[in-house]
Motif scaffolding. Structure first.
Motif, short mmCIF file in Angstrom:
data_model
loop_
_atom_site.label_atom_id
_atom_site.label_comp_id
_atom_site.label_asym_id
_atom_site.label_seq_id
_atom_site.Cartn_x
_atom_site.Cartn_y
_atom_site.Cartn_z
N LEU A 129 0.84 -1.20 0.00
CA LEU A 129 0.00 0.00 0.00
C LEU A 129 0.88 1.25 0.00
CD1 LEU A 129 -2.63 -1.07 2.70
CD2 LEU A 129 -2.97 -0.98 0.22
N THR A 130 0.49 2.24 -0.78
CA THR A 130 1.33 3.44 -0.87
C THR A 130 1.29 4.27 0.41
OG1 THR A 130 -0.52 4.47 -2.01
CG2 THR A 130 1.30 3.71 -3.37
N SER A 131 0.37 3.94 1.31
CA SER A 131 0.31 4.66 2.59
C SER A 131 1.37 4.18 3.57
CB SER A 131 -1.08 4.45 3.21
OG SER A 131 -1.40 3.07 3.24
N ILE A 191 -3.25 9.87 -10.22
CA ILE A 191 -3.21 10.57 -11.51
C ILE A 191 -3.74 11.98 -11.34
CG2 ILE A 191 -4.14 10.58 -13.86
CD1 ILE A 191 -2.11 8.33 -13.27
N ARG A 192 -2.98 12.95 -11.80
CA ARG A 192 -3.41 14.34 -11.73
C ARG A 192 -3.03 15.07 -13.01
NH1 ARG A 192 -5.96 12.55 -8.40
NH2 ARG A 192 -6.39 13.24 -6.28
N ASP A 200 -4.64 15.07 -1.55
CA ASP A 200 -3.72 14.40 -0.63
C ASP A 200 -2.75 13.46 -1.35
OD1 ASP A 200 -5.67 12.68 -1.46
OD2 ASP A 200 -6.28 12.07 0.55
N GLN A 201 -2.73 13.47 -2.68
CA GLN A 201 -1.83 12.57 -3.40
C GLN A 201 -0.46 13.24 -3.50
OE1 GLN A 201 -2.54 9.59 -4.16
NE2 GLN A 201 -4.63 9.34 -4.91
N SER A 202 0.60 12.48 -3.26
CA SER A 202 1.91 13.11 -3.35
C SER A 202 2.72 12.63 -4.55
CB SER A 202 2.69 12.92 -2.06
OG SER A 202 2.70 11.58 -1.68
#
Ligand code: C5P
Length: 246
Positions: A129-131, A191-192, A200-202
């Motif tokens: 998990l990326t968290s 994706i941005r 909250d995506q880094s």
């Protein structure tokens, strides 16, 4: 080479991160013609029950059932059978459940789909998990190696088990593509487009960058769902994907 509009739409999966059936179906009705599929996670699935899958399908949407199964092989195989019967297009499990669990799920999806004469869902694994931070990975989970290496080990194990792909963060795409080849689905969130807020995506990539890095599908939530004109946002993203050089 670049993608056609239909191929680019197929790559976009909208994350239905909303608490109610009404909100989810409203999004599906607006967007089913603009994107490839809709992802429902444990919030919506548990709040509204499994009929939400049928309700989305009845409105023309394909469904990614993101419940991340992790249990003993028999239990996961039976749950996979249920999700396959519901005609999910994609479903997830945790690679950390091990090779036997992943193999049992892959076999169950194959057998069930064949017996029903329907298309098998893509059964894909979540790796790390990326968290989770590197420190947590080592101290709490107890795996003392770089997360990036474990991601590749688990992606290869998923492939060996007969799974169809993995969920991965944008920065992991290129290494997984190298390790697992072209016939392996890589589904990426984070994706941005340049015009959308990062929230909250880094560790993010634009739709074009992710497709150029080798992503098969992009899971996109707020850059579409939080916009005033959601159809226009989806169309802009599809147009950006069509610009990708692949
Ligand atoms: O709104 P946003 O585009 O950030 O939504 C991304 C979706 O992908 C959410 O459903 C989120 O839970 C999911 N996801 C993620 N990062 C992961 C795994 C899943 O953002 N590592």
């Amino acid at each position: 080479m670049s993608l056609t509009e239909a191929q680019a739409k197929e790559k976009v999966i909208v994350a239905l991160d909303v608490p109610t059936r009404a909100e989810a179906l409203d999004l599906v009705e607006r967007l089913y013609n603009e994107v490839g599929a809709f992802k429902i996670g444990m919030q919506l699935y548990n709040a509204e029950g499994p009929d939400i899958v049928r309700d989305i399908q009845a409105r023309g949407g394909k469904v990614f059932v993101d419940l991340k199964f992790h249990d003993i092989p028999n239990t996961v195989a039976e749950a996979t059978r249920v999700i396959t019967r519901r005609r999910a297009a994609i479903m997830t499990l945790h690679a950390g459940g091990g090779l036997k669990m992943l193999s049992a799920a892959a076999a169950s999806a194959r057998e069930t789909a064949e017996a029903m004469g329907v298309e098998k869902p893509l059964v894909v694994a979540v790796t790390v998990l990326t968290s989770i931070s590197q420190q947590e990975f080592e101290e709490e989970i107890g795996i003392k190696r770089p997360i990036a290496e474990q991601v590749i080990t688990w992606a290869k194990m998923a492939q060996q088990a007969g799974l169809d792909g993995v969920v991965a963060s944008p920065k992991e795409i290129a290494d997984i593509r190298k390790a697992c080849g072209n016939d392996f689905a890589i589904i990426t969130p984070g994706i941005r487009p340049l015009w959308a807020a990062a929230n909250d995506q880094s560790r993010i990539m634009t739709p074009k960058e992710a497709v150029e890095a080798g992503a098969t599908y992009l899971v996109i939530g707020r850059p579409i769902t939080a916009q005033e004109n959601q159809v226009e946002a989806a169309r802009k993203i599809v147009a950006e994907i069509m610009e990708a050089n692949i």
